[in-house]
Design a protein around this motif. Sequence first.
Motif, PDB file in Angstrom:
ATOM      1  N   GLY A   1      20.148  10.825   6.607  1.00 16.30           N
ATOM      2  CA  GLY A   1      20.134   9.998   5.692  1.00 16.30           C
ATOM      3  C   GLY A   1      20.008   8.581   6.383  1.00 16.30           C
ATOM      4  N   ASP A   2      20.394   7.433   5.703  1.00 15.26           N
ATOM      5  CA  ASP A   2      20.313   6.053   6.220  1.00 15.26           C
ATOM      6  C   ASP A   2      21.569   5.415   5.909  1.00 15.26           C
ATOM      7  N   ARG A   3      21.496   3.768   5.914  1.00 12.18           N
ATOM      8  CA  ARG A   3      22.616   2.962   5.877  1.00 12.18           C
ATOM      9  C   ARG A   3      22.929   2.358   4.544  1.00 12.18           C
ATOM     10  N   SER A   4      21.984   2.630   3.550  1.00 15.71           N
ATOM     11  CA  SER A   4      21.764   2.140   2.363  1.00 15.71           C
ATOM     12  C   SER A   4      23.083   1.936   1.481  1.00 15.71           C
ATOM     13  N   GLY A   5      23.823   3.061   1.839  1.00 12.70           N
ATOM     14  CA  GLY A   5      25.147   3.146   0.911  1.00 12.70           C
ATOM     15  C   GLY A   5      26.148   2.094   1.396  1.00 12.70           C
TER      16      GLY A   5
ATOM     17  N   ARG B   1      48.513 -10.625  17.568  1.00 15.37           N
ATOM     18  CA  ARG B   1      47.376 -11.330  17.971  1.00 15.37           C
ATOM     19  C   ARG B   1      46.618 -12.129  16.827  1.00 15.37           C
ATOM     20  N   GLY B   2      47.682 -12.984  16.408  1.00 15.37           N
ATOM     21  CA  GLY B   2      47.294 -13.760  15.326  1.00 15.37           C
ATOM     22  C   GLY B   2      46.311 -14.989  15.679  1.00 15.37           C
ATOM     23  N   ASP B   3      46.070 -15.009  17.017  1.00  9.81           N
ATOM     24  CA  ASP B   3      45.119 -15.957  17.471  1.00  9.81           C
ATOM     25  C   ASP B   3      43.840 -15.437  17.706  1.00  9.81           C
ATOM     26  N   VAL B   4      43.613 -14.045  17.754  1.00  9.27           N
ATOM     27  CA  VAL B   4      42.384 -13.590  17.621  1.00  9.27           C
ATOM     28  C   VAL B   4      41.489 -13.676  16.309  1.00  9.27           C
ATOM     29  N   ALA B   5      40.112 -14.191  16.489  1.00  6.02           N
ATOM     30  CA  ALA B   5      39.587 -14.748  15.419  1.00  6.02           C
ATOM     31  C   ALA B   5      38.725 -13.466  14.838  1.00  6.02           C
ATOM     32  N   ILE B   6      38.107 -13.548  13.642  1.00  4.81           N
ATOM     33  CA  ILE B   6      37.325 -12.501  13.146  1.00  4.81           C
ATOM     34  C   ILE B   6      36.023 -13.112  12.640  1.00  4.81           C
ATOM     35  N   LEU B   7      34.879 -12.453  13.211  1.00  2.00           N
ATOM     36  CA  LEU B   7      33.602 -12.887  12.820  1.00  2.00           C
ATOM     37  C   LEU B   7      32.961 -11.414  11.869  1.00  2.00           C
ATOM     38  N   SER B   8      33.140 -11.603  10.510  1.00  2.00           N
ATOM     39  CA  SER B   8      32.565 -10.596   9.855  1.00  2.00           C
ATOM     40  C   SER B   8      31.077 -10.632   9.681  1.00  2.00           C
ATOM     41  N   TYR B   9      30.464  -9.786  10.050  1.00  2.41           N
ATOM     42  CA  TYR B   9      29.119  -9.454   9.587  1.00  2.41           C
ATOM     43  C   TYR B   9      28.973  -9.408   7.982  1.00  2.41           C
ATOM     44  N   ALA B  10      29.231 -10.363   7.316  1.00  2.00           N
ATOM     45  CA  ALA B  10      29.493 -10.242   6.074  1.00  2.00           C
ATOM     46  C   ALA B  10      28.316  -9.847   4.966  1.00  2.00           C
ATOM     47  N   ALA B  11      27.000 -10.481   5.516  1.00  2.00           N
ATOM     48  CA  ALA B  11      25.636 -10.295   4.791  1.00  2.00           C
ATOM     49  C   ALA B  11      24.921  -9.346   5.701  1.00  2.00           C
ATOM     50  N   LYS B  12      25.122  -8.187   5.893  1.00  2.00           N
ATOM     51  CA  LYS B  12      24.333  -7.276   6.865  1.00  2.00           C
ATOM     52  C   LYS B  12      23.519  -6.284   6.039  1.00  2.00           C
ATOM     53  N   TYR B  13      22.184  -6.531   6.165  1.00  2.00           N
ATOM     54  CA  TYR B  13      21.164  -5.900   5.189  1.00  2.00           C
ATOM     55  C   TYR B  13      20.750  -4.512   6.010  1.00  2.00           C
TER      56      TYR B  13
ATOM     57  N   GLN C   1      25.213  -0.693   3.965  1.00  2.00           N
ATOM     58  CA  GLN C   1      24.575  -2.036   4.241  1.00  2.00           C
ATOM     59  C   GLN C   1      23.818  -2.527   2.977  1.00  2.00           C
ATOM     60  N   MET C   2      23.615  -3.861   3.006  1.00  2.00           N
ATOM     61  CA  MET C   2      23.107  -4.531   1.714  1.00  2.00           C
ATOM     62  C   MET C   2      21.497  -4.275   1.604  1.00  2.00           C
ATOM     63  N   ASP C   3      21.202  -4.361   0.196  1.00  2.00           N
ATOM     64  CA  ASP C   3      19.974  -4.193  -0.239  1.00  2.00           C
ATOM     65  C   ASP C   3      19.083  -5.444  -0.112  1.00  2.00           C
ATOM     66  N   PRO C   4      18.080  -5.263   0.672  1.00  2.00           N
ATOM     67  CA  PRO C   4      17.211  -6.563   1.243  1.00  2.00           C
ATOM     68  C   PRO C   4      16.890  -7.383   0.157  1.00  2.00           C
ATOM     69  N   PRO C   5      16.498  -7.118  -1.179  1.00  2.00           N
ATOM     70  CA  PRO C   5      16.251  -8.120  -2.331  1.00  2.00           C
ATOM     71  C   PRO C   5      17.366  -8.931  -2.604  1.00  2.00           C
ATOM     72  N   ASN C   6      18.469  -8.511  -2.154  1.00  2.00           N
ATOM     73  CA  ASN C   6      19.760  -9.263  -2.851  1.00  2.00           C
ATOM     74  C   ASN C   6      20.400 -10.571  -2.260  1.00  2.00           C
ATOM     75  N   ARG C   7      20.257 -11.677  -2.884  1.00  2.00           N
ATOM     76  CA  ARG C   7      20.662 -12.765  -2.130  1.00  2.00           C
ATOM     77  C   ARG C   7      22.258 -13.281  -2.985  1.00  2.00           C
ATOM     78  N   ARG C   8      22.371 -13.318  -4.180  1.00  2.00           N
ATOM     79  CA  ARG C   8      23.411 -13.600  -4.663  1.00  2.00           C
ATOM     80  C   ARG C   8      24.585 -12.682  -4.244  1.00  2.00           C
TER      81      ARG C   8
ATOM     82  N   MET D   1      30.100  -2.909   7.415  1.00  2.00           N
ATOM     83  CA  MET D   1      29.983  -3.141   6.190  1.00  2.00           C
ATOM     84  C   MET D   1      30.927  -2.299   5.180  1.00  2.00           C
ATOM     85  N   MET D   2      32.053  -1.884   5.646  1.00  2.00           N
ATOM     86  CA  MET D   2      32.848  -1.192   4.708  1.00  2.00           C
ATOM     87  C   MET D   2      33.873  -2.439   4.167  1.00  2.00           C
ATOM     88  N   ASP D   3      33.973  -2.119   2.650  1.00  2.00           N
ATOM     89  CA  ASP D   3      34.765  -2.864   2.035  1.00  2.00           C
ATOM     90  C   ASP D   3      36.347  -3.059   2.442  1.00  2.00           C
TER      91      ASP D   3
END
Length: 331
Positions: free
Chosen positions: A221-225, A190-202, A227-234, A173-175
């Motif tokens: 500490g924790d990972r809230s800095g 390695r242009g043929d290797v695909a990326i599956l990003s954990y894009a929305a990881k809470y 990983q995403m905040d659970p209430p957020n969908r948009r 979850m780094m930008d």
Amino acid sequence: MSLLAERVTARFERHRRLRRTPALRRLIRETRVDPASLILPVFVDARVERPEPIASLAGHARWPASRVEEIAERAMRAGIGGLLLFGLPTAKDDRGTAAADPDGPVPRALRAIRGADLALVADVCLCEYTTHGHCGVLDADGGVDNDATLPLLAGAAAAYARAGADVVAPSDMMDGRVAAIRASLDEDRRGDVAILSYAAKYASAFYGPFRDAAECAPAFGDRSGYQMDPPNRREALAEIATDIAEGTDLVMVKPAGPYLDVIAAARERFDVPIAAYQVSGEYAALQAAAARGWLDLERAARESLVAIARAGAGPIVTYFALDAARWFRER
Ligand code: PBG
């Protein structure tokens, strides 16, 4: 029948007609879970010589790379789609250097099973490899330094690609990590290797058993800095849009069951495959309740997976993958 009863019965819909027999129910079923879309998480541990059972994940073990072939064979026999590999190194440091070691557990396992008729996905993150257990390197104030982490992630992804990964899956979850990883893969031809990003990881409480299994709980500490905040969908949709713009091939929503609305919204808006991760806590909760006789494991697990597919997930990562492949063969 009285005149009144006749008039009433004529007026309402008989939805039950199509539920009358198993054959009718199969006929009109709207969602099927295809074993080929299931991905099994596998823990590869550089410190063990035989599979060591994981207490918090019934039926799962930490495997030596030398025996991962056995899992791959089971997976192929079950007809599932792929494996998602996590590594536990012999030694950790504050920069997670071992994540990019070509002789680390994940590259070794990949070399042992490359060419198998499975999608080989390698998780890319530093938390299993850092002494402090955070997913990136720390800055002077003990915060996670986003930009200093990117080259390390890109290095790890390149190592897994060289060892035979079809897909690399950044879960940190780094930008900017999709862009950094894409650039490094392309530079390495390695242009043929695909990326599956954990894009929305809470930032979820449901990762508890995994952190036990992978020994990657943050030391402070924790990972809230990151990983995403659970209430957020948009915000999840914004994360996904960014990762697509940076060149990800698939995106993932994680956890799955508590975030079905996010999966559904993502499915509606984007055309890339939307994967979902039914995480360790979702699995362990069902296992624990079933062990007490409080619910039927197969039925509850099937229902949870059907729900994830119904929400719109394509590939589903689940600790139930091997059993589920059998359950979902309908007859
Ligand atoms: C590592 C990672 C985690 C999971 C997958 N990759 C743990 C975390 O973010 O703390 C969790 C998977 C699961 O719970 O099954 N970043």
